[in-house]
Enzyme design. Structure first.
Site, PDB file in Angstrom:
ATOM      1  N   HIS A  17       0.841  -1.201   0.000  1.00  0.00           N
ATOM      2  CA  HIS A  17       0.000   0.000   0.000  1.00  0.00           C
ATOM      3  C   HIS A  17       0.881   1.258   0.000  1.00  0.00           C
ATOM      4  O   HIS A  17       0.678   2.166  -0.809  1.00  0.00           O
ATOM      5  CB  HIS A  17      -0.913  -0.034   1.244  1.00  0.00           C
ATOM      6  CG  HIS A  17      -1.767   1.183   1.440  1.00  0.00           C
ATOM      7  ND1 HIS A  17      -3.127   1.187   1.202  1.00  0.00           N
ATOM      8  CD2 HIS A  17      -1.466   2.446   1.843  1.00  0.00           C
ATOM      9  CE1 HIS A  17      -3.616   2.394   1.447  1.00  0.00           C
ATOM     10  NE2 HIS A  17      -2.621   3.176   1.850  1.00  0.00           N
ATOM     11  N   GLU A  18       1.884   1.280   0.883  1.00  0.00           N
ATOM     12  CA  GLU A  18       2.730   2.481   0.996  1.00  0.00           C
ATOM     13  C   GLU A  18       3.576   2.691  -0.264  1.00  0.00           C
ATOM     14  O   GLU A  18       3.698   3.813  -0.753  1.00  0.00           O
ATOM     15  CB  GLU A  18       3.639   2.386   2.229  1.00  0.00           C
ATOM     16  CG  GLU A  18       2.892   2.304   3.563  1.00  0.00           C
ATOM     17  CD  GLU A  18       1.781   3.325   3.725  1.00  0.00           C
ATOM     18  OE1 GLU A  18       1.856   4.408   3.102  1.00  0.00           O
ATOM     19  OE2 GLU A  18       0.820   3.052   4.460  1.00  0.00           O
ATOM     20  N   GLU A  49      -5.958   6.572  -2.227  1.00  0.00           N
ATOM     21  CA  GLU A  49      -6.028   5.516  -1.211  1.00  0.00           C
ATOM     22  C   GLU A  49      -6.464   4.188  -1.825  1.00  0.00           C
ATOM     23  O   GLU A  49      -5.898   3.137  -1.527  1.00  0.00           O
ATOM     24  CB  GLU A  49      -7.028   5.913  -0.116  1.00  0.00           C
ATOM     25  CG  GLU A  49      -6.397   6.665   1.032  1.00  0.00           C
ATOM     26  CD  GLU A  49      -5.212   5.901   1.607  1.00  0.00           C
ATOM     27  OE1 GLU A  49      -5.360   4.706   1.902  1.00  0.00           O
ATOM     28  OE2 GLU A  49      -4.133   6.493   1.732  1.00  0.00           O
TER      29      GLU A  49
HETATM   30  C1  L5W Z   1      -2.501   1.427   7.920  1.00  0.00           C
HETATM   31  C2  L5W Z   1      -1.201   2.152   7.915  1.00  0.00           C
HETATM   32  C3  L5W Z   1      -1.305   3.095   6.735  1.00  0.00           C
HETATM   33  C4  L5W Z   1      -3.400   2.519   7.446  1.00  0.00           C
HETATM   34  N1  L5W Z   1      -2.402   4.721   4.777  1.00  0.00           N
HETATM   35  C5  L5W Z   1      -3.223   3.776   5.247  1.00  0.00           C
HETATM   36  O1  L5W Z   1      -2.860   5.662   3.916  1.00  0.00           O
HETATM   37  C6  L5W Z   1      -2.637   2.773   6.171  1.00  0.00           C
HETATM   38  C7  L5W Z   1      -2.618   1.417   5.547  1.00  0.00           C
HETATM   39  C8  L5W Z   1      -2.531   0.497   6.741  1.00  0.00           C
HETATM   40  O2  L5W Z   1      -4.348   3.719   4.903  1.00  0.00           O
HETATM   41 ZN    ZN Z   2      -2.616   5.125   2.199  1.00  0.00          ZN
END
Ligand code: L5W
Ligand code: ZN
Ligand code: CA
Length: 541
Positions: free
Chosen positions: A384-385, A408
């Site tokens: 995700h990151e 997101e």
């Molecule tokens: C959790 C750590 C970051 C929340 N970041 C998130 O925009 C996160 C994914 C898992 O949504």
């Molecule tokens: Zn995110």
């Protein structure tokens, strides 16, 4: 004549043998022959043509007793012809060392006109009874009596040329830190020596410049600069790749790409097909302060098993896997598609229940232990990151309202593509005491309070216009798409939309169009229609 010097060893040994045989030991022990190599000497050669010896052994390879370094000098003098070494100018005494067995080891460095031949030693070994039992090392029988070059370059010029050669900014490598006593120190070591370097059979007068630093990457550069012309004769970074092991956040064992430098292994992966590296840091720096990126996560044994190392192990390992995913699936080389370093810092903040891409690197909190444990322990969170980083270089979706929710959602969607065992996000580290739950669900966003249809779009100003809430709608559209046309076509369609069609202020409707267009480009109208239905089903037209 090439190889002349050591061809003559056999002759000398034979000669000496006949001396012993005819005159007896007593007569051989005159001043002339006392130190000559004896016929019992066994010679190992460096090369198949027996021109360069490497190891000469025997229970007593010269008759004389070696009681001091002066006697070793006599040994070399008496064997000047054999070794082709004139001890007064071609042998530099380095050290004398006596070991626990009572043996003494005399170390020399061969030289040309008193300038040492680099990376070469000749060691004379004497047993406790003072008998000469071995001589070994780098003999250089083909070295010239004189080098062609003269020293024209100043030391500082050689060092400057070495920095230029490796293309590293010296100022950046000279990173300062305070030691335990508060004294300012630098991670940079700079050394230079005037030597003769042998490279491909050529002997060149050169500065041996050593540049050792840990930033911007761990390095132990050895560079030889021709002392007359300033040309680089040879260069190498003696830090080397290794494979370590570590325990992940969930207690599993992983194999890690690490780097060995200065007796230390670093979470530093140079194995990927790119110029950049994957590197993992601990937020708590060697300086005792908190600064990004922190200090490298290291281990002296290449076994990253400690509690503190677990978060680093997973951040490093999963960053490598996400790199592989984008590379193997789309041919993408790192997040910028240009081989940029992938940097992660773990143990960020204190009980921090979050992780983020902060523009040039990732940060991972430890969690507070009840909402989250170490966030890098979830491969989908790492994906995700890193997808946020891909999005930044591609569509650059503005992080608010619908474009932010798309930002997101694309991170969650690629997290799913990467870890497609389930439709959940963050399940591996979310509420460590409880199983079966997660932060978000793509198949059923409502399970974790997200809307799954435009009818329930949340018009909030919180969280940049609800980017983590309204992402449920495009997430559900992605779920519908993947269910309908399969993962493999979906991931190509999503990648094409993200890299070619979406723009910074794209909204949900634009995303629908971008994905339909990509689907049509790649797979034709029927697949494009399936994508359209997937979005219609969440109320986006
Ligand atoms: C959790 C750590 C970051 C929340 N970041 C998130 O925009 C996160 C994914 C898992 O949504
Ligand atoms: Zn995110
Ligand atoms: Ca998951």
């Amino acid at each position: 004549m090439k190889n002349k010097k050591f061809k003559s060893i056999a002759t000398v040994v034979t000669l000496s043998a006949s001396l012993i045989l005819s005159g007896g030991i007593a007569s051989a022990k005159n001043a002339e022959t006392e130190w000559k190599l004896s016929p019992e000497a066994k010679i190992n050669w460096k090369d198949s043509s027996s021109t360069t010896p490497s190891f000469i052994t025997g229970s007593n390879i010269a008759l004389g007793k070696i009681k001091s370094e002066k006697d070793v000098q006599k040994f070399f003098k008496d064997n000047e012809e054999t070794f082709g070494i004139k001890p007064s100018t071609e042998l530099l005494f380095v050290s004398e060392e006596t070991d626990d067995l009572g043996m003494t080891h005399y170390t020399y460095q061969p030289a040309i006109q008193k300038t040492p031949i680099d990376q070469s030693n000749i060691v004379v070994h004497v047993d406790a009874e003072k008998n000469l039992v071995a001589v070994n090392g780098e003999f250089h029988p083909n070295a010239p009596k004189k080098v062609k070059q003269s020293k024209k370059l100043a030391k500082q010029n050689a060092i400057d040329k070495a920095w230029k050669h490796i293309g590293v900014d010296r100022g950046k490598a000279d990173k300062k830190y305070k030691d335990k006593l508060g004294k300012e120190k630098s991670h940079l070591t700079e050394k230079d020596n005037l030597v003769v370097v042998e490279h491909d059979g050529e002997y060149t007068l050169a500065y041996h410049v050593q540049l050792q630093f840990v930033d911007p990457y761990p390095a132990n550069w050895q560079i030889w600069i021709n002392a007359e012309t300033g040309d680089v004769v040879q260069s190498e970074n003696r830090v080397h790749e290794a494979t370590g092991t570590g325990y992940g956040v969930l207690g599993d064992t992983k194999s890690l790409n690490t780097y060995f430098y200065n007796n230390t292994y670093y979470l530093f992966d140079t194995t990927k097909p790119m110029n950049g590296v994957i590197q993992t840091f601990d937020y708590y720096g060697s300086t005792g302060t908190y600064n990004l990126p922190g200090s490298y996560m290291t281990d002296t044994g290449n076994t990253f098993y400690s509690e503190r190392q677990k978060a680093g192990v997973d951040a490093h390992y999963y960053a490598g896997e996400v790199f592989d995913y984008f590379y193997n699936t789309f041919g993408r080389v790192s997040y910028d598609n240009n081989g940029a370093d992938i940097t992660s810092t773990v143990h960020y903040g204190s009980n921090y229940n979050n992780a983020a891409w902060v523009g040039n690197q990732m940060i991972y909190g430890d969690g507070d232990g009840s909402t989250f444990t170490y966030l890098s322990g979830a491969d989908d969170i790492v994906a995700h990151e890193l997808t946020h980083a891909v999005t930044s270089t591609e569509a650059n979706l503005v992080y608010s309202n619908q474009s932010g929710a798309l930002n997101e959602s694309f991170s969650d969607v690629f997290a799913y593509f990467f870890d497609s065992e389930d439709w959940l996000i963050g399940e591996d580290v979310y509420t460590p005491g409880r199983s079966g739950d997660a932060l978000r669900s793509m198949s059923d966003p409502t399970r974790y309070g997200q809307p799954a249809h435009m009818n329930n779009y949340n018009n909030t100003t919180a969280d940049n216009g609800g980017v983590h809430i309204n992402s449920g709608i495009p997430n559900k559209a992605a779920y519908n798409t993947i269910n309908s046309i399969g993962k493999s076509r979906s991931e190509q369609i999503y990648y094409r939309a993200l890299t070619l069609y979406l723009t910074p202020n794209s909204n949900f409707s634009d995303a629908r169009q971008a994905l339909i267009q990509s689907a049509r480009d790649l797979y034709g109208t029927s697949v494009a229609n399936s994508v359209a239905s997937a979005w219609s089903n969440v109320g986006v037209y």
